[in-house]
Design a protein around this motif. Structure first.
Motif: not given
Length: 84
Positions: A21-23, A59-62, A66-69
Motif C-alpha cells: 500500500t502507499t502512504a 495505522a499512524t505508525s504504518a 510508509l511516508a518515510v520509506t
C-alpha cells in the motif's frame, strides 16, 4: 553467531514484509478510522471507540513508516545513493 540474528527471529518483532500500500492509501484509511471513532462516540459506544483508537495507533505508525520509506526512495532516485 556473535551479534547476528541468524535464522532466529526475535519474538517481539514481526517478520519484514514489503508494503503493498502507499502512504496516501494509509492516510485515507487513517481518516476513515477517525470518522469511525467519532461515529462510535456519537452513538454512545466507548468500547468500540477505544478499539478503533488502537487501530488508529497502528495505522499512524504504518503511515509514518510508509511516508518515510517513500521519501527516502524518492530522494535516492533523484540524488543517487549517499556515499560514505
Amino acid at each position: 553467531m556473535c551479534g547476528g540474528r541468524g535464522a532466529e527471529q526475535d519474538g517481539d518483532m514481526p517478520p519484514f514484509t514489503i508494503p503493498n500500500t502507499t502512504a496516501a492509501d494509509e492516510l485515507a484509511y487513517l481518516h476513515s478510522l477517525y470518522s469511525d471513532r467519532a461515529l462510535a462516540l456519537a452513538m454512545g459506544d466507548p468500547e468500540l471507540a477505544d478499539d478503533i483508537g488502537i487501530d488508529i495507533t497502528a495505522a499512524t505508525s504504518a503511515y509514518v513508516g510508509l511516508a518515510v520509506t517513500e521519501i527516502a526512495t524518492l530522494r535516492g532516485e533523484i540524488g543517487g545513493r549517499d556515499q560514505g
